[in-house]
Design a protein around this motif. Structure first.
Motif, PDB file in Angstrom:
ATOM      1  N   ARG A 100      -2.151  14.546   3.133  1.00 47.96           N
ATOM      2  CA  ARG A 100      -1.253  14.059   2.090  1.00 47.96           C
ATOM      3  C   ARG A 100      -0.809  12.625   2.362  1.00 47.96           C
ATOM      4  O   ARG A 100      -0.678  11.825   1.436  1.00 47.96           O
ATOM      5  CB  ARG A 100      -0.037  14.988   1.982  1.00 47.96           C
ATOM      6  N   ILE A 101      -0.547  12.325   3.609  1.00 44.86           N
ATOM      7  CA  ILE A 101      -0.162  10.977   4.002  1.00 44.86           C
ATOM      8  C   ILE A 101      -0.705  10.749   5.404  1.00 44.86           C
ATOM      9  O   ILE A 101      -0.748  11.674   6.224  1.00 44.86           O
ATOM     10  CB  ILE A 101       1.373  10.781   3.948  1.00 44.86           C
ATOM     11  N   SER A 102      -1.152   9.522   5.674  1.00 43.19           N
ATOM     12  CA  SER A 102      -1.766   9.247   6.965  1.00 43.19           C
ATOM     13  C   SER A 102      -1.374   7.859   7.452  1.00 43.19           C
ATOM     14  O   SER A 102      -1.255   6.910   6.667  1.00 43.19           O
ATOM     15  CB  SER A 102      -3.297   9.337   6.852  1.00 43.19           C
ATOM     16  N   GLN A 103      -1.150   7.760   8.761  1.00 44.40           N
ATOM     17  CA  GLN A 103      -0.822   6.475   9.353  1.00 44.40           C
ATOM     18  C   GLN A 103      -2.077   5.618   9.490  1.00 44.40           C
ATOM     19  O   GLN A 103      -3.150   6.115   9.832  1.00 44.40           O
ATOM     20  CB  GLN A 103      -0.164   6.679  10.729  1.00 44.40           C
ATOM     21  N   LEU A 104      -1.910   4.337   9.231  1.00 40.35           N
ATOM     22  CA  LEU A 104      -3.037   3.412   9.195  1.00 40.35           C
ATOM     23  C   LEU A 104      -3.436   2.959  10.597  1.00 40.35           C
ATOM     24  O   LEU A 104      -2.603   2.866  11.503  1.00 40.35           O
ATOM     25  CB  LEU A 104      -2.666   2.188   8.358  1.00 40.35           C
ATOM     26  N   LYS A 105      -4.716   2.634  10.750  1.00 37.20           N
ATOM     27  CA  LYS A 105      -5.161   1.945  11.961  1.00 37.20           C
ATOM     28  C   LYS A 105      -4.629   0.513  11.926  1.00 37.20           C
ATOM     29  O   LYS A 105      -4.579  -0.119  10.874  1.00 37.20           O
ATOM     30  CB  LYS A 105      -6.692   1.914  12.023  1.00 37.20           C
ATOM     31  N   LYS A 106      -4.243   0.022  13.081  1.00 46.01           N
ATOM     32  CA  LYS A 106      -3.698  -1.335  13.149  1.00 46.01           C
ATOM     33  C   LYS A 106      -3.768  -1.843  14.582  1.00 46.01           C
ATOM     34  O   LYS A 106      -3.892  -1.054  15.523  1.00 46.01           O
ATOM     35  CB  LYS A 106      -2.256  -1.376  12.635  1.00 46.01           C
ATOM     36  N   GLY A 126       0.813  -1.215   0.000  1.00 41.21           N
ATOM     37  CA  GLY A 126       0.000   0.000   0.000  1.00 41.21           C
ATOM     38  C   GLY A 126       0.842   1.260   0.000  1.00 41.21           C
ATOM     39  O   GLY A 126       0.526   2.231  -0.701  1.00 41.21           O
ATOM     40  N   PHE A 127       1.921   1.249   0.770  1.00 41.52           N
ATOM     41  CA  PHE A 127       2.802   2.413   0.811  1.00 41.52           C
ATOM     42  C   PHE A 127       3.379   2.693  -0.569  1.00 41.52           C
ATOM     43  O   PHE A 127       3.329   3.828  -1.066  1.00 41.52           O
ATOM     44  CB  PHE A 127       3.931   2.181   1.820  1.00 41.52           C
ATOM     45  N   LEU A 128       3.932   1.679  -1.214  1.00 44.84           N
ATOM     46  CA  LEU A 128       4.585   1.874  -2.512  1.00 44.84           C
ATOM     47  C   LEU A 128       3.588   2.246  -3.599  1.00 44.84           C
ATOM     48  O   LEU A 128       3.857   3.131  -4.423  1.00 44.84           O
ATOM     49  CB  LEU A 128       5.352   0.612  -2.897  1.00 44.84           C
ATOM     50  N   GLU A 129       2.447   1.590  -3.623  1.00 45.40           N
ATOM     51  CA  GLU A 129       1.451   1.887  -4.666  1.00 45.40           C
ATOM     52  C   GLU A 129       0.936   3.316  -4.553  1.00 45.40           C
ATOM     53  O   GLU A 129       0.811   4.016  -5.570  1.00 45.40           O
ATOM     54  CB  GLU A 129       0.302   0.890  -4.570  1.00 45.40           C
ATOM     55  N   TYR A 138       6.493  20.324  18.707  1.00 44.52           N
ATOM     56  CA  TYR A 138       6.809  18.909  18.874  1.00 44.52           C
ATOM     57  C   TYR A 138       6.696  18.266  17.501  1.00 44.52           C
ATOM     58  O   TYR A 138       5.656  18.345  16.844  1.00 44.52           O
ATOM     59  CB  TYR A 138       5.857  18.221  19.861  1.00 44.52           C
ATOM     60  N   TYR A 139       7.804  17.654  17.063  1.00 40.86           N
ATOM     61  CA  TYR A 139       7.892  17.091  15.723  1.00 40.86           C
ATOM     62  C   TYR A 139       7.730  15.575  15.762  1.00 40.86           C
ATOM     63  O   TYR A 139       8.160  14.907  16.697  1.00 40.86           O
ATOM     64  CB  TYR A 139       9.256  17.412  15.099  1.00 40.86           C
ATOM     65  N   THR A 140       7.133  15.039  14.701  1.00 38.01           N
ATOM     66  CA  THR A 140       7.047  13.590  14.558  1.00 38.01           C
ATOM     67  C   THR A 140       8.322  13.049  13.927  1.00 38.01           C
ATOM     68  O   THR A 140       8.954  13.728  13.108  1.00 38.01           O
ATOM     69  CB  THR A 140       5.838  13.188  13.701  1.00 38.01           C
ATOM     70  N   ALA A 141       8.681  11.819  14.288  1.00 37.90           N
ATOM     71  CA  ALA A 141       9.829  11.159  13.662  1.00 37.90           C
ATOM     72  C   ALA A 141       9.399  10.280  12.500  1.00 37.90           C
ATOM     73  O   ALA A 141      10.241   9.651  11.856  1.00 37.90           O
ATOM     74  CB  ALA A 141      10.574  10.314  14.686  1.00 37.90           C
ATOM     75  N   ALA A 142       8.097  10.245  12.215  1.00 38.06           N
ATOM     76  CA  ALA A 142       7.577   9.332  11.192  1.00 38.06           C
ATOM     77  C   ALA A 142       7.769   9.847   9.771  1.00 38.06           C
ATOM     78  O   ALA A 142       7.711   9.067   8.817  1.00 38.06           O
ATOM     79  CB  ALA A 142       6.099   9.046  11.443  1.00 38.06           C
ATOM     80  N   VAL A 143       7.977  11.160   9.595  1.00 42.42           N
ATOM     81  CA  VAL A 143       8.300  11.740   8.288  1.00 42.42           C
ATOM     82  C   VAL A 143       9.271  12.887   8.514  1.00 42.42           C
ATOM     83  O   VAL A 143       8.983  13.800   9.285  1.00 42.42           O
ATOM     84  CB  VAL A 143       7.051  12.264   7.553  1.00 42.42           C
ATOM     85  N   ASP A 199       7.641   6.302   7.783  1.00 41.98           N
ATOM     86  CA  ASP A 199       7.080   5.081   8.348  1.00 41.98           C
ATOM     87  C   ASP A 199       6.301   4.330   7.281  1.00 41.98           C
ATOM     88  O   ASP A 199       5.513   4.927   6.533  1.00 41.98           O
ATOM     89  CB  ASP A 199       6.146   5.409   9.517  1.00 41.98           C
ATOM     90  N   VAL A 200       6.489   3.023   7.233  1.00 45.37           N
ATOM     91  CA  VAL A 200       5.883   2.209   6.186  1.00 45.37           C
ATOM     92  C   VAL A 200       4.390   1.986   6.407  1.00 45.37           C
ATOM     93  O   VAL A 200       3.650   1.732   5.439  1.00 45.37           O
ATOM     94  CB  VAL A 200       6.616   0.856   6.062  1.00 45.37           C
ATOM     95  N   ASP A 201       3.923   2.092   7.639  1.00 48.44           N
ATOM     96  CA  ASP A 201       2.504   1.814   7.927  1.00 48.44           C
ATOM     97  C   ASP A 201       1.647   3.045   7.641  1.00 48.44           C
ATOM     98  O   ASP A 201       0.887   3.518   8.487  1.00 48.44           O
ATOM     99  CB  ASP A 201       2.331   1.341   9.370  1.00 48.44           C
ATOM    100  N   SER A 202       1.776   3.572   6.427  1.00 47.34           N
ATOM    101  CA  SER A 202       1.105   4.802   6.020  1.00 47.34           C
ATOM    102  C   SER A 202       0.665   4.686   4.564  1.00 47.34           C
ATOM    103  O   SER A 202       1.237   3.908   3.790  1.00 47.34           O
ATOM    104  CB  SER A 202       2.038   6.011   6.162  1.00 47.34           C
ATOM    105  N   LEU A 203      -0.326   5.490   4.196  1.00 46.39           N
ATOM    106  CA  LEU A 203      -0.778   5.588   2.805  1.00 46.39           C
ATOM    107  C   LEU A 203      -0.788   7.056   2.389  1.00 46.39           C
ATOM    108  O   LEU A 203      -1.107   7.937   3.190  1.00 46.39           O
ATOM    109  CB  LEU A 203      -2.183   5.010   2.635  1.00 46.39           C
ATOM    110  N   PHE A 204      -0.444   7.305   1.132  1.00 44.67           N
ATOM    111  CA  PHE A 204      -0.548   8.644   0.557  1.00 44.67           C
ATOM    112  C   PHE A 204      -1.960   8.837   0.003  1.00 44.67           C
ATOM    113  O   PHE A 204      -2.504   7.943  -0.653  1.00 44.67           O
ATOM    114  CB  PHE A 204       0.470   8.822  -0.571  1.00 44.67           C
ATOM    115  N   TYR A 205      -2.534  10.018   0.244  1.00 44.26           N
ATOM    116  CA  TYR A 205      -3.884  10.312  -0.233  1.00 44.26           C
ATOM    117  C   TYR A 205      -3.936  11.536  -1.137  1.00 44.26           C
ATOM    118  O   TYR A 205      -4.967  11.814  -1.738  1.00 44.26           O
ATOM    119  CB  TYR A 205      -4.822  10.539   0.960  1.00 44.26           C
TER     120      TYR A 205
END
Length: 368
Positions: free
Chosen positions: A351-357, A143-146, A276-281, A222-228
């Motif tokens: 633009r990009i969002s972390q997935l529920k899991k 999902g991340f790559l696509e 406060y910054y995120t380390a995910a992007v 972070d890989v557990d994300s999708l671009f929208y």
């Protein structure tokens, strides 16, 4: 006769003596000039060394030696590009668009995508994206790559550096022209904390050993994300950091989840802090990203040697670094939202969002 000969000899002797004195004086002058210059040079060197010793920073930065590193240079744009005229009287009024150290705080509506992409495409940067897919997180790769191929820096050269402990689980995803995948094997992790700390370690090692001559601009994601939605060249700068969605509105700095224990190298005292910054992007020029990831890696290693772990692992060290080494561009939470949270009115685009899991299911130590 003798008298005149004596007078002539005396005159010659005086002339020779005078010339000898002049020669000695000239030689002494040249010698003294060399000595003065040498002393000045030594003094300059001593002063420079002293200045370097006294010009210390709260956060130590180690530079990587890449004198030919890429930079955007002049903001050149191809001729004949048609776009809307910029306006000095209209724009976003519901959010702040500049930091107090006078760099852009980027939101939808603060840039023209056509213009900014055209400028950076002219420089033709090689963009690297580091993502870590360890253990069960390989399921998020497809999902991340696509979605990345659909929305992330389309038309730019991009290499996905995928760190994984399971190469067989890398999906076959069609990639655009000039875009490719490099797989980098890493050991399996027993704790999810090892994965997040490992990001900084393996990023440091990989830049040093492999990609220094392959990449101009580098992202960590972070890989557990999708671009929208489009994620374009407006994100480029020497060092771009993303505001954490949970703390960007009304949180006082005293309530930021910084590391507050003085024993940790990530310690930030109460009363200090910007955001406060995120380390995910995060992203930036290769050299600047190298400085950041190496710092976080080394500081976490020093913490480990003192039997302490920062409250939010590498994110705590990241926030310490960015407090004293200001980012040159701050990206709004559009650049990393979360499917867990409602989208407020000021976030015009996700633009990009972390997935529920289920963290207990996907993390090697059950989310603890």
């Amino acid at each position: 006769m003798c008298f005149f000969m004596l007078r002539a000899s005396s005159k010659i002797y005086c002339l020779v003596s005078f010339i000898s004195v002049l020669i000695l004086l000239w030689a002494f002058y040249l010698y003294s000039q060399d000595s003065v210059q040498n002393r000045i040079g030594l003094m300059c060197n001593d002063n420079t060394a002293a200045a370097m010793k006294t010009h210390t920073y709260v956060v130590e930065v180690k530079r990587c030696s890449n004198k030919d590193s890429w930079s955007v240079g002049n903001l050149l744009m191809p001729t004949g590009l048609t776009y809307s005229q910029p306006n000095t009287q209209r724009g976003r009024t519901d959010v702040n668009c500049v930091t107090n150290w006078n760099v852009p705080l980027v939101w939808e509506g603060t840039f023209d995508p056509l213009v900014i992409d055209a400028i950076y495409k002219k420089t033709d940067p090689r963009v690297g994206v580091m993502i870590f897919a360890v253990g069960k997180y390989t399921r998020f790769l497809k999902g991340f790559l696509e979605t990345s191929e659909k929305y992330f820096l389309t038309g730019f050269r991009v290499t996905y550096y995928i760190f994984t402990d399971s190469e067989k689980d890398i999906p076959a995803v069609p990639l655009g022209e000039g875009r490719n995948i490099t797989v980098l094997p890493v050991p399996a992790a027993r704790r999810w904390q090892e994965v997040v700390f490992g990001r900084m370690k393996w990023a440091t090692i990989t830049i040093d050993k492999q990609i220094r001559n392959e990449t101009d601009y580098l992202f960590l994601m972070d890989v557990d994300s999708l671009f929208y939605h489009r994620f374009g060249a407006e994100s480029f700068s020497r060092l771009s950091a993303v505001l954490h969605r949970g703390y960007y509105k009304k949180t006082e700095r005293v309530d930021f989840p910084y590391e507050r224990r003085p024993e940790s190298r990530a310690y930030i005292p109460f009363g200090e802090g910007d955001y406060y910054y995120t380390a995910a992007v995060l992203g930036g020029y290769l050299e600047d990203m190298y400085n950041l990831v190496r710092y976080c890696y080394e500081q976490s290693e020093e913490d480990a040697s003192n039997n302490i772990e920062a409250v939010w692992q590498e994110e705590s060290h990241l926030n310490k670094y960015l407090l004293y080494n200001k980012p040159t561009k701050v990206l709004s939470p559009e650049y990393l939202w979360s499917d867990y949270d409602r989208v407020p009115a000021d976030i015009k685009v996700v633009r990009i969002s972390q997935l529920k899991k289920n963290y207990k299911e996907v993390r090697p130590n059950g989310g603890h």
